[in-house]
Design an enzyme around this catalytic site. Structure first.
Site: not given
Lengths: 418, 130, 584
Positions: C126, C541, C134, C116, C432, C405, C536, C430, C499
């Site tokens: 993603t 945090c 859907h 990756e 929607s 996309r 916030c 890939i 948080c």
């Protein structure tokens, strides 16, 4: 689940909560408890290392930390109970508090009265509609203050500051003293938001330029900030095309306003005033839910910590009287209306026999000289002359507002005076 | 020599002009007498409070906020900071404890502006012994 | 071919075009046009011409430099590192598609490596997805999208049960308030039936209000509706993390900050890849590279499509604004019908919400040449915000963000073994409903890999140790008070809230940091735990999360990044002399 019975629970151990707890104990409340989410008391004052706190209350220019220390020492010498590192999760309308911490687990706290003192949070980049990329190096002034003053790290080397309120100005000086370059302070309004003293001692002393009617419109840099675009704005605060300027920097500091943190209050059924951002309060700083009071920046964003402490004491006195059944169940409360050039007033409503009441208000637009008036119908309850009024500065006065109908507080321009 | 200042004594923010001619200093632009005093001090001997932090070890936090016990001549601020930035203290510290005496021979002391405890031993055990 | 050129010249008379068509029906466009939008329009037009399967768009834009990734230095750096791994399957890209495939292939005795380019899973399209699973009613019947969407939607139930991510079958409803719009509903209904959408119904006004009581509150006089009970909501990054973690637990390796810079082939078959971490040998290479899939495919000698990134901006609202309806409701009006009939690829989405009940506005849709441009603009935000009802205000917005996309010109998924390079599988374009289709896509790729293995005479063997279940991690905020109490008793770290906006505990953050695919940045922790995702935006945090991240990874505070390499939050200690130069 551990159950705790308490007379007055104070939610938040910052300046409002500390003052409220001390006052409640002083007025004879037996069991007072402060619930603080941080690992120490003092709230945001612990990162405010600069001086200028306590001028009204102590006639001194203390640092924020010194100011907090005075109250913390007093609480430690008292028998006020303190639960640190403890988060309040929920307040019921019946005043049951659910909180948790590491050592005691879940706590169910039944309290005779509650003082809300959770403070406020900062507005973020999305809330002021800054566009472009979303890299590292865009931080709120409070976050920068915490990293530099408490954690000991520098989040950039060359900063641009958006917002000329006192927080923005103080951070400009702080960063200079820490060896960062500050390219400039940008302010969307036509007038600076901070005190002249801070404009002189935080900007002029270090030759940092202040750009009025100018805002940051976009951030550039996919991983870390590389530059920002600033643009002048028109009367409607919209950026003017063609005035864009790209400024190289690696840190954008946002000092663009504070929002009272009323999520717990809302969930408890407390009604919020959209103008102040805090609960609708009466002369005792009691919210619409009987027995729940609010103090400090959760009630309304104050400009001076002295007023924050004062509001804590008002709420504490109200809470003690509530416990003693001295606050009558009043069905109808008289509204306090914001008249000419008044943006909002706290408290927003009054009992019939409210007695001596302290009011806090902000003006809508700057005035050089004006007469403040507080009227009930045609009857003038209070009047004073004011000079150099500006929206960032809070105005306060105390008056006997008993009897009569709705109150109107207004600021009328003084004719013939400059 | 002529210098300009914005008076910070009151919100009127008078624009002061301080001029020196033949050893005589005059202040103008002021609306009240306090402005003269301010203008003279800014011209002759500008002083500022100094607040910053110093490194602290063994405390719940790595920095201790400090404050000067009086105003320091503006032109010495930088040197004072230099000295403070190589100063380290050890917890515990009480608010008001003197961190540096007579910093850079200004006659002004630097004091802790808060109390700070030693790091809770239990806490560090938990982190180390996970 | 002449016909194709003629048709394009008629549609774009001012553009100097030349075309090439191969026997697969891949049309390549050359020449120069006036704008990026026109370049995209020509590509779309060309893809719809008869005889054209897909389009490789090599057009240039006059006076505009189109950003191109330079793989040369990456390739050289990777080569110089020599052999880094020898695996059975190499998956390029750790989005929902790549992680889904990795998870499904992990059930076989295969050595699988996922590379990756960014520092975490789910950082491309993603993470900028609105999380809608859907039903599959909106896709063109007969397309791969339509088939895999309907199938993927069904398979989500199993994925959610095995992997313990949140799946809310909220249902969706397209309702009308004018009887004249019944034909629009009927048209949609027939399309849904053709696609095989389960449970789709046309209902009258009264039944619609029963199904969605919120419609009664808004009192708008519903005349009828199409009810789609299979519509569901997920958090896309939560699904991806769950898939990756389960894959990792079953032996799949993940290399982050690792870019594929070349595909190695021998005699028409893939044998490996050059990555920035070295050469990886593998006879099966699965291209799930999102917006870069066309470039990876070209590296494998298979230049058969072009990805044109279509940017979408989504605004997320404060939880204080709660959704008006339980199901996703779409008011079908003459205006929306008109917009649908326009056949535009730039419609974007509307208003929906997340499983945590944050309303999402958008996404917008705009074509831009830069695959890594995730900037937002006032115009795009206004578009996203304009798709809801008038009660939505900018002051409710807590954050907006963008994603690209990975669209091609056929506007359908490209899934299959390359006819040019054996062993190289494209899983490209890939967009929607790619999230909804993810389980079906993974299944389809599993079949392709199995068939290829069969063909080679080395059929896939099930791994008897495969564990399909991923244990759920506690989510403090969703527990009852008694459960919270029990959890803190068991481990006190769940008693400290880090948080405050989202009520995320230290325990949950540590769970994430000690998980099989641990987060390496502040944003990666945010995607796994929600810490910093609230109103916030981490103002309070972030220092605490940073502290935990540094401690758990054994790095200094100044090494912690916001979103991977090059995005450090803190540059240096401010008292190095007093601290002897050491960072804490």
């Amino acid at each position: 689940m551990k159950r705790v019975e308490i007379d007055i629970a104070v939610i938040g151990g910052g300046p409002a909560g500390l003052a409220a707890a001390l006052k409640a104990r002083e007025l004879g409340a037996e069991k007072v408890l402060i619930l603080e989410r941080n690992i120490e008391l003092g709230g945001i004052l612990q990162q405010c290392i600069h001086d200028g706190f306590g001028i009204h209350r102590f006639d001194k220019r203390l640092s924020g930390t010194q100011y907090a220390q005075l109250f913390i020492d007093a609480v430690e010498q008292s028998d006020i109970a303190v639960k640190l590192d403890t988060m309040v999760l929920e307040i019921g309308a019946d005043k049951t508090i659910y909180a948790c911490n590491k050592s005691e687990g879940m706590l169910e706290i039944n309290s005779g009265a509650i003082v809300l003192a959770m403070g406020c949070r900062e507005r973020t980049a999305s809330q002021v509609l800054i566009h472009g990329d979303r890299p590292a190096g865009v931080l709120t002034a409070g976050a920068v203050q915490r990293y530099i003053n408490m954690e000991g790290y520098l989040p950039g080397s060359k900063a641009v500051i958006l917002g000329s309120g006192d927080i923005g100005l103080i951070m400009a000086r702080r960063m200079i003293l820490e060896g960062l370059a500050v390219e400039g302070v940008y302010e969307v309004m036509a007038a600076p938001g901070g005190l002249t003293r801070n404009l002189v001692q935080c900007l002029d002393d270090f030759e940092i330029p202040l750009h009025l009617s100018t805002t940051v419109t976009a951030v550039h840099g996919r991983k870390r900030v590389e530059a920002v675009t600033v643009a002048q704005v028109d009367g409607a605060m919209k950026p003017v095309a063609g005035t864009e300027r790209r400024i190289e920097c690696d840190l954008l500091v946002l000092a663009v306003g504070l929002i009272p943190e009323n999520e717990l209050s809302r969930a408890a059924g407390v009604e919020i005033d959209p103008r102040s951002g805090g609960p609708l309060l009466d002369e005792n700083f009691m919210t619409g839910v009987p027995g729940i009071f609010a103090a400090g920046n959760v009630a309304v964003v104050f400009d001076l910590v002295d007023y924050v402490s004062a509001s804590g004491e008002i709420a504490a006195a109200g809470a003690v009287n509530y416990l003693r059944g001295k606050l009558g169940e009043e069905k109808s409360r008289r509204p306090v209306k914001a008249g000419e050039n008044v943006n909002f007033v706290v408290p927003q409503r009054l009992g019939r026999e409210c007695g001596e009441t302290t009011f806090f208000l902000r003006v809508s637009s700057p005035q050089k000289a004006a007469t403040l008036s507080c009227c009930s119908g045609k009857k003038l309850l209070f009047k004073k002359r004011c000079r150099f009024l500006a929206p960032p500065e809070m105005l306060t006065f105390t008056a006997d507002a008993s009897g009569g109908d709705e109150l109107v507080i207004a600021l009328k321009e003084e004719a013939g005076r400059r | 020599m002529i210098k300009e200042f914005v008076c910070i004594v009151c919100p009127n923010s008078c624009r002061l002009t301080v001029s020196e001619e033949n050893g005589e200093i005059t202040v103008s632009g002021n609306e009240c007498n306090r402005g003269v005093e301010y203008g003279l001090s800014e011209y002759c001997n500008p002083r500022r409070m100094l607040t910053t932090t110093v490194a602290i070890s063994g405390a719940v936090l790595p920095r201790l906020p400090v404050i000067s016990t009086a105003e320091i001549p503006k032109n010495k601020l930088k040197r004072c900071l230099e000295q403070l930035y190589s100063t380290a203290v050890t917890a515990p510290v009480q608010s008001g404890d003197i961190v540096l005496r007579d910093i850079c021979r200004t006659g002004v002391d630097i004091a802790a502006s808060r109390s700070i405890y030693r790091k809770n031993d239990r806490e560090s055990d938990e982190e180390a012994g996970r | 071919m002449r016909k194709i050129k003629k048709a394009l010249q008629k549609a774009f008379p001012k553009v100097e075009l030349s075309v090439g068509l191969d026997d697969r029906g891949i049309l390549t466009l050359y020449g120069e046009c006036a704008s990026w939008q026109q370049l995209v329009d020509i590509g779309h037009k060309a893809a719809r011409l008869p005889g054209v399967e897909n389009v490789v768009n090599e057009l240039r834009v006059a006076g505009q430099r189109i950003p191109q990734k330079d793989y040369r230095p990456l390739r050289d750096a990777g080569r110089s590192r020599g052999l880094a791994a020898d695996v059975d399957v190499l998956i390029i890209g750790a989005g929902i598609t790549g992680c889904g495939i990795a998870r499904e292939l992990a059930k076989y005795k295969l050595d699988i490596l996922v590379v990756e380019m960014s520092g975490d899973v789910a950082t491309g399209a993603t993470k900028a997805n609105n999380g809608n699973i859907h039903p599959g009613h909106a896709e063109k019947p007969g397309t791969l999208k339509a088939r895999l969407n309907v199938e993927g939607n069904r398979l989500y139930t199993r994925w959610a049960e095995e992997l313990h991510f949140t799946l809310q079958r909220c249902g969706a409803m397209g309702f009308i308030t004018s009887r004249w719009l019944w034909p629009a509903l009927l048209y949609g209904y027939i399309k849904a039936l053709k696609n095989g959408v389960e449970g789709v119904q046309l209902v009258g006004g009264r039944r619609a209000v029963e199904l969605e009581p919120g419609l009664k509150r808004s009192a708008i006089g519903v005349k009828g509706a199409m009810w789609l009970p299979t519509m569901a909501l997920v958090e896309p990054y939560q699904v991806t993390v769950a898939l990756a973690e389960n894959a990792a637990e079953n032996g799949v390796r993940f290399w982050f900050n690792c870019t594929a810079a070349d595909i190695l082939t021998e005699k028409g078959a893939a044998v490996g890849a050059v990555t920035t971490k070295g050469i990886v040998r593998s006879r099966i290479i699965i291209n799930c590279a999102g917006v870069y899939a066309d470039e990876i495919s070209a590296m494998a000698g298979d230049k058969s499509f072009t990805i044109h990134p279509r940017k979408g901006v989504i605004a997320i609202l404060d939880k204080a604004r709660s959704p008006a309806y339980d199901c996703l409701c779409d008011h079908v009006t003459f205006e929306t019908v008109r917009r649908t009939l326009q056949k535009s690829y730039t419609k974007g989405g509307g208003m929906c919400y997340t499983p945590e009940k944050n309303i999402l506005m958008g996404p917008s849709a705009s074509e831009s040449p830069d695959k890594e441009d995730l900037s937002t603009s006032a115009r795009e935000l206004a578009y996203a915000m304009g798709r809801g009802d008038e009660t939505i205000d900018y002051s409710d917005v807590i954050r907006y963000f963008a994603g690209n996309r990975p669209a091609d010109y056929s506007e359908d998924f490209i899934i299959g073994m390359s006819p040019i390079t054996a062993g190289f599988i494209n899983v490209a374009a890939i967009q929607s409903p790619g999230l909804a289709a993810a389980p079906a896509i993974a299944g389809k790729v599993e079949q392709i890999v199995a068939a290829a293995a069969e063909e080679r005479g080395e059929p896939l063997e099930r791994d008897p140790g495969w564990e399909p279940l991923r244990l759920p991690q506690p989510e403090f905020r969703h527990l009852s008070r008694a459960e919270q109490e029990a959890l803190i008793r068991k481990d006190p770290r769940y008693g400290r809230i880090i948080c405050r906006c989202e009520t995320i505990t230290e325990g949950e953050i540590l769970d994430a940091l000690r998980s099989p695919v641990p987060p390496a940045s502040i944003d990666a922790v945010k995607r796994r735990t929600r810490a910093g995702m609230g109103r916030c935006q981490g103002g309070f945090c972030q220092p605490r999360v940073l502290e935990l991240l540094a401690r758990e990874r054994g790095i200094s505070w100044t090494e912690v990044t916001l979103k991977g390499e090059g995005s450090r939050i803190l540059l240096k200690s401010n008292r190095p002399r007093a601290e002897g130069g050491a960072d804490k």
